[in-house]
Design a protein around this motif. Sequence first.
Motif, PDB file in Angstrom:
ATOM      1  N   GLN A  40       0.836  -1.200   0.000  1.00  0.00           N
ATOM      2  CA  GLN A  40       0.000   0.000   0.000  1.00  0.00           C
ATOM      3  C   GLN A  40       0.877   1.258   0.000  1.00  0.00           C
ATOM      4  OE1 GLN A  40      -2.297  -0.836   3.602  1.00  0.00           O
ATOM      5  NE2 GLN A  40      -4.073  -1.337   2.330  1.00  0.00           N
ATOM      6  N   LEU A  41       0.256   2.379  -0.364  1.00  0.00           N
ATOM      7  CA  LEU A  41       0.920   3.684  -0.244  1.00  0.00           C
ATOM      8  C   LEU A  41       0.163   4.485   0.812  1.00  0.00           C
ATOM      9  CD1 LEU A  41       0.991   2.875  -3.486  1.00  0.00           C
ATOM     10  CD2 LEU A  41       2.179   5.048  -3.613  1.00  0.00           C
ATOM     11  N   ILE A  42       0.895   5.004   1.765  1.00  0.00           N
ATOM     12  CA  ILE A  42       0.293   5.793   2.841  1.00  0.00           C
ATOM     13  C   ILE A  42       0.775   7.230   2.655  1.00  0.00           C
ATOM     14  CG2 ILE A  42       0.131   6.076   5.338  1.00  0.00           C
ATOM     15  CD1 ILE A  42       0.832   3.061   5.541  1.00  0.00           C
ATOM     16  N   CYS A  43      -0.176   8.151   2.438  1.00  0.00           N
ATOM     17  CA  CYS A  43       0.196   9.532   2.080  1.00  0.00           C
ATOM     18  C   CYS A  43      -0.258  10.524   3.139  1.00  0.00           C
ATOM     19  CB  CYS A  43      -0.452   9.926   0.754  1.00  0.00           C
ATOM     20  SG  CYS A  43       0.113   8.931  -0.622  1.00  0.00           S
ATOM     21  N   GLU A  44       0.651  11.402   3.480  1.00  0.00           N
ATOM     22  CA  GLU A  44       0.328  12.521   4.356  1.00  0.00           C
ATOM     23  C   GLU A  44       1.174  13.707   3.903  1.00  0.00           C
ATOM     24  OE1 GLU A  44       1.520  12.010   8.352  1.00  0.00           O
ATOM     25  OE2 GLU A  44       3.600  11.657   7.828  1.00  0.00           O
ATOM     26  N   ALA A  45       0.684  14.893   4.204  1.00  0.00           N
ATOM     27  CA  ALA A  45       1.376  16.080   3.704  1.00  0.00           C
ATOM     28  C   ALA A  45       1.268  17.206   4.720  1.00  0.00           C
ATOM     29  CB  ALA A  45       0.765  16.511   2.372  1.00  0.00           C
ATOM     30  N   TRP A  48       4.270  23.826   3.789  1.00  0.00           N
ATOM     31  CA  TRP A  48       5.695  24.034   4.082  1.00  0.00           C
ATOM     32  C   TRP A  48       6.105  25.449   3.704  1.00  0.00           C
ATOM     33  CZ3 TRP A  48       7.644  20.167   6.845  1.00  0.00           C
ATOM     34  CH2 TRP A  48       8.984  20.241   7.200  1.00  0.00           C
ATOM     35  N   PRO A  49       5.694  26.410   4.518  1.00  0.00           N
ATOM     36  CA  PRO A  49       6.066  27.793   4.214  1.00  0.00           C
ATOM     37  C   PRO A  49       7.575  27.968   4.246  1.00  0.00           C
ATOM     38  CG  PRO A  49       5.127  27.610   6.420  1.00  0.00           C
ATOM     39  CD  PRO A  49       4.975  26.266   5.777  1.00  0.00           C
ATOM     40  N   ARG A  50       8.062  28.912   3.452  1.00  0.00           N
ATOM     41  CA  ARG A  50       9.500  29.169   3.441  1.00  0.00           C
ATOM     42  C   ARG A  50       9.968  29.535   4.841  1.00  0.00           C
ATOM     43  NH1 ARG A  50      10.686  29.121  -1.777  1.00  0.00           N
ATOM     44  NH2 ARG A  50       9.178  30.021  -3.198  1.00  0.00           N
ATOM     45  N   GLY A  51      11.172  29.058   5.159  1.00  0.00           N
ATOM     46  CA  GLY A  51      11.754  29.432   6.443  1.00  0.00           C
ATOM     47  C   GLY A  51      11.286  28.586   7.604  1.00  0.00           C
ATOM     48  N   LEU A  52      10.544  27.509   7.308  1.00  0.00           N
ATOM     49  CA  LEU A  52      10.117  26.638   8.403  1.00  0.00           C
ATOM     50  C   LEU A  52      11.358  26.111   9.122  1.00  0.00           C
ATOM     51  CD1 LEU A  52       7.418  25.488   9.536  1.00  0.00           C
ATOM     52  CD2 LEU A  52       7.988  23.386   8.343  1.00  0.00           C
ATOM     53  N   ALA A  53      11.300  26.131  10.432  1.00  0.00           N
ATOM     54  CA  ALA A  53      12.485  25.829  11.232  1.00  0.00           C
ATOM     55  C   ALA A  53      12.945  24.389  11.036  1.00  0.00           C
ATOM     56  CB  ALA A  53      12.168  26.076  12.703  1.00  0.00           C
ATOM     57  N   ASP A  54      14.095  24.233  10.370  1.00  0.00           N
ATOM     58  CA  ASP A  54      14.648  22.896  10.164  1.00  0.00           C
ATOM     59  C   ASP A  54      15.286  22.349  11.430  1.00  0.00           C
ATOM     60  OD1 ASP A  54      13.810  23.010   7.650  1.00  0.00           O
ATOM     61  OD2 ASP A  54      15.779  22.942   6.690  1.00  0.00           O
ATOM     62  N   GLU A  55      15.546  23.259  12.409  1.00  0.00           N
ATOM     63  CA  GLU A  55      16.214  22.757  13.606  1.00  0.00           C
ATOM     64  C   GLU A  55      15.276  21.914  14.480  1.00  0.00           C
ATOM     65  OE1 GLU A  55      15.333  27.179  14.281  1.00  0.00           O
ATOM     66  OE2 GLU A  55      16.142  25.918  12.693  1.00  0.00           O
ATOM     67  N   SER A  71       0.025  22.920  -3.488  1.00  0.00           N
ATOM     68  CA  SER A  71      -1.428  22.778  -3.434  1.00  0.00           C
ATOM     69  C   SER A  71      -1.970  24.178  -3.710  1.00  0.00           C
ATOM     70  CB  SER A  71      -1.866  22.279  -2.059  1.00  0.00           C
ATOM     71  OG  SER A  71      -3.277  22.194  -1.995  1.00  0.00           O
ATOM     72  N   GLY A  72      -2.448  24.420  -4.922  1.00  0.00           N
ATOM     73  CA  GLY A  72      -2.780  25.785  -5.302  1.00  0.00           C
ATOM     74  C   GLY A  72      -1.523  26.626  -5.253  1.00  0.00           C
ATOM     75  N   THR A  73      -1.540  27.691  -4.427  1.00  0.00           N
ATOM     76  CA  THR A  73      -0.342  28.525  -4.279  1.00  0.00           C
ATOM     77  C   THR A  73       0.397  28.214  -2.971  1.00  0.00           C
ATOM     78  OG1 THR A  73      -1.687  30.244  -3.227  1.00  0.00           O
ATOM     79  CG2 THR A  73      -1.345  30.421  -5.619  1.00  0.00           C
ATOM     80  N   LEU A  74      -0.028  27.171  -2.283  1.00  0.00           N
ATOM     81  CA  LEU A  74       0.560  26.828  -0.980  1.00  0.00           C
ATOM     82  C   LEU A  74       1.683  25.792  -1.149  1.00  0.00           C
ATOM     83  CD1 LEU A  74       0.340  26.956   2.179  1.00  0.00           C
ATOM     84  CD2 LEU A  74      -1.340  25.102   2.003  1.00  0.00           C
ATOM     85  N   PRO A  75       2.932  26.169  -0.832  1.00  0.00           N
ATOM     86  CA  PRO A  75       4.010  25.161  -0.883  1.00  0.00           C
ATOM     87  C   PRO A  75       3.756  24.094   0.178  1.00  0.00           C
ATOM     88  CG  PRO A  75       4.904  27.404  -0.719  1.00  0.00           C
ATOM     89  CD  PRO A  75       3.430  27.487  -0.429  1.00  0.00           C
ATOM     90  N   MET A  76       4.093  22.873  -0.139  1.00  0.00           N
ATOM     91  CA  MET A  76       3.828  21.777   0.792  1.00  0.00           C
ATOM     92  C   MET A  76       4.891  20.690   0.614  1.00  0.00           C
ATOM     93  SD  MET A  76       0.683  20.011  -1.338  1.00  0.00           S
ATOM     94  CE  MET A  76       0.453  18.585  -0.292  1.00  0.00           C
ATOM     95  N   ARG A  77       4.921  19.757   1.515  1.00  0.00           N
ATOM     96  CA  ARG A  77       5.772  18.579   1.356  1.00  0.00           C
ATOM     97  C   ARG A  77       4.920  17.349   1.603  1.00  0.00           C
ATOM     98  NH1 ARG A  77      11.090  20.028   0.572  1.00  0.00           N
ATOM     99  NH2 ARG A  77      11.631  17.818   0.540  1.00  0.00           N
ATOM    100  N   VAL A  78       5.224  16.292   0.848  1.00  0.00           N
ATOM    101  CA  VAL A  78       4.422  15.072   0.884  1.00  0.00           C
ATOM    102  C   VAL A  78       5.311  13.893   1.301  1.00  0.00           C
ATOM    103  CG1 VAL A  78       2.912  13.540  -0.439  1.00  0.00           C
ATOM    104  CG2 VAL A  78       3.057  15.980  -1.041  1.00  0.00           C
ATOM    105  N   VAL A  79       4.830  13.136   2.249  1.00  0.00           N
ATOM    106  CA  VAL A  79       5.492  11.874   2.622  1.00  0.00           C
ATOM    107  C   VAL A  79       4.647  10.724   2.092  1.00  0.00           C
ATOM    108  CG1 VAL A  79       5.979  10.309   4.545  1.00  0.00           C
ATOM    109  CG2 VAL A  79       6.733  12.670   4.670  1.00  0.00           C
ATOM    110  N   VAL A  80       5.303   9.821   1.393  1.00  0.00           N
ATOM    111  CA  VAL A  80       4.634   8.604   0.909  1.00  0.00           C
ATOM    112  C   VAL A  80       5.368   7.411   1.512  1.00  0.00           C
ATOM    113  CG1 VAL A  80       4.070   7.215  -1.118  1.00  0.00           C
ATOM    114  CG2 VAL A  80       3.914   9.712  -1.242  1.00  0.00           C
ATOM    115  N   ILE A  81       4.627   6.603   2.245  1.00  0.00           N
ATOM    116  CA  ILE A  81       5.209   5.400   2.842  1.00  0.00           C
ATOM    117  C   ILE A  81       4.696   4.189   2.064  1.00  0.00           C
ATOM    118  CG2 ILE A  81       5.327   3.966   4.926  1.00  0.00           C
ATOM    119  CD1 ILE A  81       4.607   6.558   6.522  1.00  0.00           C
TER     120      ILE A  81
END
Length: 269
Positions: A40-45, A48-55, A71-81
């Motif tokens: 299976q593929l498990i998706c969550e997202a 991810w606004p610029r400057g999100l704290a990587d620390e 997503s539209g004009t919203l930057p995001m990141r997607v994890v697929v397991i």
Amino acid sequence: MAGVDIHFKCTQCGKCCRDSKVPLTVAEAIGWLNRGHSVQLICEASPWPRGLADEDPGAAHFKRRSFAAMSGTLPMRVVVILAANNAGACPNLLPDTRCAIYADRPLVCRIYPVEINPSIALNPAKKLCPPEAWMKDLPVLERSGRTMNDVVRQDVSSWRDADAADALLKSRLCVALNIMDAALVHEAVLIYSPRPEALLSALERAVQAHDDVPVPTQWRFVSDRSETLEDVAAHGGIGLHVRDSDAVSYQHLNFAREALFGPYLATGS
Ligand code: SF4
Ligand code: SF4
């Protein structure tokens, strides 16, 4: 947990080989499919606004194993397991609870019950292992949050490296499978169950592509909460209520964040 020893030895009870989802690397998923089992593929997202704290360790872990999308004009990141779905006994579990593919078993099977996510502490109470696996006269598995077993520590490192290395390939895989919906992290996951032949073919093509350029994709956040959808829309993203979803190919599963990043996902519902 600072200053705390966690003792452990597997009793080979086989509980972790039943009714579980076993995350797989891409290479492991291809092997699993070639053995005739489903994945299976498990998706969550997450937005991810610029400057999100990587620390922040949780954010850094999420970023490392995810790919960038919009997503539209919203930057995001997607994890697929990619995950084996063991409803009942794993197809490799022998009647005497030995593993039929022991030498080739997935990394996550080797790692359990240690946590993969560096921001989650190992909590024996949340694991399937019986009390006798945690007795104080057994070897120390963790000391002050550090895994003391060198082999397991290396396996965790190998898993994290593969998980990161696979992220871009998974973006191509989603394009090939026409997957563009994900649940909001912390809230739920979407679980896709493609036909094994279709997934194997798409995976093999994604591996062969050798394309390091991220594929531009537009994603939707699927939720059963109107507040979430309003928030997504207010930030320029595309939201979709699960009841309005036209995709019958996925299951929307409310899921606690902490459980998600355990090596095994209980199939609770
Ligand atoms: S592959 Fe082996 S170790 Fe992993 S869940 Fe299946 S039977 Fe258990
Ligand atoms: S649940 Fe724990 S003790 Fe039982 S087989 Fe799995 S790792 Fe070993």
